[in-house]
Scaffold this motif. Structure first.
Motif, mmCIF file in Angstrom:
data_model
loop_
_atom_site.group_PDB
_atom_site.id
_atom_site.type_symbol
_atom_site.label_atom_id
_atom_site.label_comp_id
_atom_site.label_asym_id
_atom_site.label_seq_id
_atom_site.Cartn_x
_atom_site.Cartn_y
_atom_site.Cartn_z
ATOM 1 N N VAL A 39 0.859 -1.178 0.000
ATOM 2 C CA VAL A 39 0.000 0.000 0.000
ATOM 3 C C VAL A 39 0.897 1.230 0.000
ATOM 4 O O VAL A 39 1.688 1.444 0.914
ATOM 5 C CB VAL A 39 -0.966 0.021 1.204
ATOM 6 N N HIS A 40 0.764 2.017 -1.048
ATOM 7 C CA HIS A 40 1.617 3.192 -1.228
ATOM 8 C C HIS A 40 1.011 4.449 -0.614
ATOM 9 O O HIS A 40 1.716 5.302 -0.100
ATOM 10 C CB HIS A 40 1.851 3.408 -2.726
ATOM 11 N N ALA A 41 -0.330 4.546 -0.675
ATOM 12 C CA ALA A 41 -0.998 5.751 -0.187
ATOM 13 C C ALA A 41 -2.309 5.371 0.486
ATOM 14 O O ALA A 41 -3.026 4.495 0.016
ATOM 15 C CB ALA A 41 -1.259 6.712 -1.335
ATOM 16 N N LEU A 42 -2.588 6.059 1.599
ATOM 17 C CA LEU A 42 -3.807 5.789 2.353
ATOM 18 C C LEU A 42 -4.409 7.114 2.801
ATOM 19 O O LEU A 42 -3.809 7.838 3.599
ATOM 20 C CB LEU A 42 -3.498 4.913 3.569
ATOM 21 N N SER A 43 -5.581 7.428 2.278
ATOM 22 C CA SER A 43 -6.338 8.596 2.711
ATOM 23 C C SER A 43 -7.308 8.117 3.780
ATOM 24 O O SER A 43 -8.011 7.122 3.581
ATOM 25 C CB SER A 43 -7.104 9.189 1.524
ATOM 26 N N ILE A 44 -7.342 8.820 4.908
ATOM 27 C CA ILE A 44 -8.159 8.376 6.039
ATOM 28 C C ILE A 44 -9.176 9.453 6.398
ATOM 29 O O ILE A 44 -8.818 10.604 6.664
ATOM 30 C CB ILE A 44 -7.276 8.080 7.267
ATOM 31 N N GLN A 45 -10.437 9.064 6.415
ATOM 32 C CA GLN A 45 -11.527 9.891 6.915
ATOM 33 C C GLN A 45 -12.079 9.156 8.128
ATOM 34 O O GLN A 45 -12.808 8.171 7.974
ATOM 35 C CB GLN A 45 -12.613 10.050 5.844
ATOM 36 N N ALA A 46 -11.670 9.554 9.327
ATOM 37 C CA ALA A 46 -12.054 8.857 10.561
ATOM 38 C C ALA A 46 -12.913 9.779 11.414
ATOM 39 O O ALA A 46 -12.477 10.868 11.803
ATOM 40 C CB ALA A 46 -10.806 8.427 11.331
ATOM 41 N N HIS A 47 -14.141 9.333 11.704
ATOM 42 C CA HIS A 47 -15.104 10.170 12.412
ATOM 43 C C HIS A 47 -15.814 9.380 13.505
ATOM 44 O O HIS A 47 -15.926 8.159 13.427
ATOM 45 C CB HIS A 47 -16.167 10.702 11.438
ATOM 46 N N THR A 48 -16.327 10.112 14.488
ATOM 47 C CA THR A 48 -17.245 9.510 15.451
ATOM 48 C C THR A 48 -18.627 9.489 14.788
ATOM 49 O O THR A 48 -18.858 10.209 13.805
ATOM 50 C CB THR A 48 -17.325 10.330 16.746
ATOM 51 N N PRO A 49 -19.563 8.707 15.314
ATOM 52 C CA PRO A 49 -20.911 8.717 14.746
ATOM 53 C C PRO A 49 -21.547 10.114 14.757
ATOM 54 O O PRO A 49 -22.206 10.504 13.783
ATOM 55 C CB PRO A 49 -21.677 7.736 15.634
ATOM 56 N N ALA A 50 -21.325 10.878 15.810
ATOM 57 C CA ALA A 50 -21.896 12.235 15.882
ATOM 58 C C ALA A 50 -21.297 13.132 14.800
ATOM 59 O O ALA A 50 -22.018 13.898 14.153
ATOM 60 C CB ALA A 50 -21.672 12.834 17.267
ATOM 61 N N GLN A 51 -19.995 13.053 14.596
ATOM 62 C CA GLN A 51 -19.356 13.861 13.557
ATOM 63 C C GLN A 51 -19.852 13.459 12.170
ATOM 64 O O GLN A 51 -20.054 14.306 11.309
ATOM 65 C CB GLN A 51 -17.835 13.703 13.623
#
Length: 105
Positions: A71-83
């Motif tokens: 894996v060369h690149a990893l975009s992460i969108q990490a949120h809580t349920p409220a967010q």
């Protein structure tokens, strides 16, 4: 498949309410069928009280094996349920690859 490995590891580690592992390799200068560039959208209560940097570090730690093996690149969108609810369940599109390779320069 790497996408399945990423999915399974994130489910084990974060018990997410929502998880989307998107192979974005086709948007980059890689051979057809590659699994090198991913976007992860993950919604988990585990992220409550964590800064965005801490969340990214946690995801990177969980995926250390994949990141070390292809894996060369990893975009992460990490949120809580409220967010996630505040965002209306929307994630911005990834920008286009500006890439090429070092050989092209």
């Amino acid at each position: 498949m790497i996408a399945e490995q990423i999915h399974d590891e994130l489910v084990r580690t974060f018990a997410p309410e929502l998880l989307d592992v998107i192979n974005e390799s086709g948007n980059h200068n890689v051979p057809k069928g590659s699994e090198t560039h991913f976007k992860v959208v993950i919604v988990s209560e585990v992220f409550a009280g964590q800064s965005p940097v801490a969340r990214h570090r946690a995801v990177n730690k969980a995926l250390a094996s994949q990141l070390a093996n292809g894996v060369h690149a990893l975009s992460i969108q990490a949120h809580t349920p409220a967010q996630w609810a505040e965002r209306g369940g929307q994630v911005p599109d990834s920008p286009p690859c500006l890439g090429g390779s070092k050989a092209d320069r």
